[in-house]
Write a protein that holds these residues in place. Sequence first.
Motif, PDB file in Angstrom:
ATOM      1  N   VAL A 247       0.831  -1.190   0.000  1.00  0.00           N
ATOM      2  CA  VAL A 247       0.000   0.000   0.000  1.00  0.00           C
ATOM      3  C   VAL A 247       0.872   1.248   0.000  1.00  0.00           C
ATOM      4  O   VAL A 247       1.987   1.244   0.534  1.00  0.00           O
ATOM      5  N   ASP A 248       0.396   2.301  -0.633  1.00  0.00           N
ATOM      6  CA  ASP A 248       1.023   3.617  -0.564  1.00  0.00           C
ATOM      7  C   ASP A 248       0.416   4.346   0.623  1.00  0.00           C
ATOM      8  O   ASP A 248      -0.745   4.756   0.586  1.00  0.00           O
ATOM      9  N   ASN A 249       1.169   4.501   1.686  1.00  0.00           N
ATOM     10  CA  ASN A 249       0.643   5.132   2.886  1.00  0.00           C
ATOM     11  C   ASN A 249       0.502   6.646   2.761  1.00  0.00           C
ATOM     12  O   ASN A 249      -0.058   7.280   3.655  1.00  0.00           O
ATOM     13  N   GLY A 250       0.987   7.207   1.645  1.00  0.00           N
ATOM     14  CA  GLY A 250       0.875   8.645   1.458  1.00  0.00           C
ATOM     15  C   GLY A 250      -0.282   9.075   0.581  1.00  0.00           C
ATOM     16  O   GLY A 250      -0.495  10.270   0.368  1.00  0.00           O
ATOM     17  N   ASP A 251      -1.061   8.124   0.058  1.00  0.00           N
ATOM     18  CA  ASP A 251      -2.159   8.472  -0.849  1.00  0.00           C
ATOM     19  C   ASP A 251      -3.180   7.344  -0.818  1.00  0.00           C
ATOM     20  O   ASP A 251      -2.879   6.215  -0.428  1.00  0.00           O
ATOM     21  N   ASP A 252      -4.409   7.655  -1.248  1.00  0.00           N
ATOM     22  CA  ASP A 252      -5.428   6.623  -1.333  1.00  0.00           C
ATOM     23  C   ASP A 252      -5.110   5.665  -2.474  1.00  0.00           C
ATOM     24  O   ASP A 252      -4.601   6.063  -3.523  1.00  0.00           O
ATOM     25  N   ASN A 253      -5.425   4.405  -2.270  1.00  0.00           N
ATOM     26  CA  ASN A 253      -5.131   3.351  -3.235  1.00  0.00           C
ATOM     27  C   ASN A 253      -6.433   2.882  -3.876  1.00  0.00           C
ATOM     28  O   ASN A 253      -7.308   2.338  -3.188  1.00  0.00           O
ATOM     29  N   ASN A 254      -6.562   3.072  -5.174  1.00  0.00           N
ATOM     30  CA  ASN A 254      -7.802   2.790  -5.891  1.00  0.00           C
ATOM     31  C   ASN A 254      -7.531   1.960  -7.139  1.00  0.00           C
ATOM     32  O   ASN A 254      -6.438   1.997  -7.700  1.00  0.00           O
ATOM     33  N   GLY A 255      -8.571   1.251  -7.600  1.00  0.00           N
ATOM     34  CA  GLY A 255      -8.453   0.551  -8.871  1.00  0.00           C
ATOM     35  C   GLY A 255      -8.316   1.517 -10.026  1.00  0.00           C
ATOM     36  O   GLY A 255      -7.443   1.381 -10.881  1.00  0.00           O
ATOM     37  N   ILE A 256      -9.220   2.521 -10.060  1.00  0.00           N
ATOM     38  CA  ILE A 256      -9.150   3.615 -11.029  1.00  0.00           C
ATOM     39  C   ILE A 256      -9.148   4.924 -10.270  1.00  0.00           C
ATOM     40  O   ILE A 256      -9.903   5.107  -9.317  1.00  0.00           O
ATOM     41  N   GLU A 257      -8.291   5.855 -10.691  1.00  0.00           N
ATOM     42  CA  GLU A 257      -8.423   7.263 -10.306  1.00  0.00           C
ATOM     43  C   GLU A 257      -8.485   8.065 -11.594  1.00  0.00           C
ATOM     44  O   GLU A 257      -7.630   7.906 -12.468  1.00  0.00           O
ATOM     45  N   CYS A 258      -9.496   8.905 -11.727  1.00  0.00           N
ATOM     46  CA  CYS A 258      -9.757   9.567 -12.998  1.00  0.00           C
ATOM     47  C   CYS A 258     -10.073  11.040 -12.763  1.00  0.00           C
ATOM     48  O   CYS A 258     -11.018  11.367 -12.049  1.00  0.00           O
ATOM     49  N   ASP A 259      -9.278  11.934 -13.355  1.00  0.00           N
ATOM     50  CA  ASP A 259      -9.457  13.380 -13.245  1.00  0.00           C
ATOM     51  C   ASP A 259      -9.463  14.012 -14.632  1.00  0.00           C
ATOM     52  O   ASP A 259      -8.700  13.587 -15.510  1.00  0.00           O
ATOM     53  N   ASN A 260     -10.286  15.056 -14.809  1.00  0.00           N
ATOM     54  CA  ASN A 260     -10.132  15.832 -16.040  1.00  0.00           C
ATOM     55  C   ASN A 260      -8.797  16.565 -16.017  1.00  0.00           C
ATOM     56  O   ASN A 260      -8.064  16.576 -16.983  1.00  0.00           O
ATOM     57  N   ASP A 261      -8.495  17.167 -14.890  1.00  0.00           N
ATOM     58  CA  ASP A 261      -7.165  17.691 -14.584  1.00  0.00           C
ATOM     59  C   ASP A 261      -7.112  17.939 -13.086  1.00  0.00           C
ATOM     60  O   ASP A 261      -8.086  17.728 -12.366  1.00  0.00           O
ATOM     61  N   GLY A 262      -5.969  18.367 -12.597  1.00  0.00           N
ATOM     62  CA  GLY A 262      -5.791  18.519 -11.165  1.00  0.00           C
ATOM     63  C   GLY A 262      -6.613  19.614 -10.541  1.00  0.00           C
ATOM     64  O   GLY A 262      -6.805  19.627  -9.313  1.00  0.00           O
ATOM     65  N   SER A 263      -7.134  20.527 -11.360  1.00  0.00           N
ATOM     66  CA  SER A 263      -7.924  21.652 -10.848  1.00  0.00           C
ATOM     67  C   SER A 263      -9.406  21.517 -11.134  1.00  0.00           C
ATOM     68  O   SER A 263     -10.173  22.461 -10.912  1.00  0.00           O
TER      69      SER A 263
END
Length: 441
Positions: A247-263
């Motif tokens: 596991v990455d203890n610094g971020d959430d762990n997901n099957g998919i992470e999907c963004d249009n962009d960071g903002s």
Amino acid sequence: MQKKFLSMLAIAAVVVATGCSKSDDEDEGTTPTNSVLQGNISESRTLTADKKWTLKGYVYVTNGATLTIEPGTVIVGDVDVKAALCVERGGKLIAEGTAAKPIVFTSGKPAGSRAPGDWGGIVLLGKAKTNRSATPVIEGGLDRPYGGSDDADNSGSLKYVRIEFAGIAAFAGSEINGLTLGGVGSGTTLENIQVSYGNDDGYEFFGGTVSGKRLVTYACSDDDFDFDYGFTGKIQYGVVLKDPNTVDNGDDNNGIECDNDGSATTATPFTRPNLSNFTFVGPNNASNNVRHKYGNRFRRASRFSLRNSIIMGYNAGGFVMESDATAQAYVDGNSLFKNNLVHAVVKPYVGVSAVISDADVKTKAESEGCITYTDAADIKLTAPFAISAPDITPATGSPALAGADFGGMDSFFETTTFRGAVGTTNWMKDWTSFTPKTNNY
């Protein structure tokens, strides 16, 4: 003449050293030499399977050059220098293994001591569209531009390739993924690829139009498939297998992470992955680590199409939307979630209260062919949570054996009757590996 020859070697910046190593895949009596790649590959060349190749530092395949890799070749990341392979815009990587002889990119450490983040990973950069107004530069300390206006751009072909123990951080918060794709075009081929024990995302798509089939992630620490910056490609037969202990203890762990962009802007083209026949397997409460989160996490104004798939065993949520714009696109039909089998330990569905409630997401999903389960065992896959020897083949009587619907879908997608990545024939046999920590290469 000697000076001219040395100058040519400096331009290519390829240093070759000899050594001795033995791989389980080699025939008896062979002792392949070790060869080192470093710097720029500015002329086309082939890596042969009779040698074990070591990436020393960041290696770049530059514009106009093609790096070809023979079936059965092993390439390792140097353990003392941060290593990665980056194919720049206009360069190509032709890595076409076979089921019997996959190409393996792995850690340079010996069996028993390998770990996520031992080296960087593979980065392909192309000339296809992103939704950035200025030319973006790829993350991970590589500092190379990507994207353009050629959606049919070709960055090469990867078939029967394994990528293991990647994800080294160039600096804090800037890791390289197992396979990073920046503005990669539809002329590129991605088929039968496995990313294992990555320290960051398994696959991250920054814009582009590239499509793929039979893409596997196993025991990756962060997100398995990450889509950003206007990605509009298609993927069929995707597999996500989470290891509860990785596991990455610094971020959430997901099957998919999907963004249009960071903002969360509405820049176009919208990020909208078109996906079918995925199987997402979470830890199913085998880990109490709160970073094990969601099967699908759609947020920041992204859009999506996910059909004929299985989500099971995720601790916090299965199908999750996190922004008003993302939820509104689903309500309006610009995003699709159809004919999926859905389970999560806490909440199978998570909506956005201002747009659509959790209960209404469930109602809409079930009206469009989805089935919801309170017990992952009811989906009846053979051994999805056996992390050392997983088997996601549907067992007799499994609801995954039927119910797929390809109405209105692109011809890229092969029509199946089954839901999820695997039907009665397990295409992952022979070329994938679930023991990369102890394999002898």
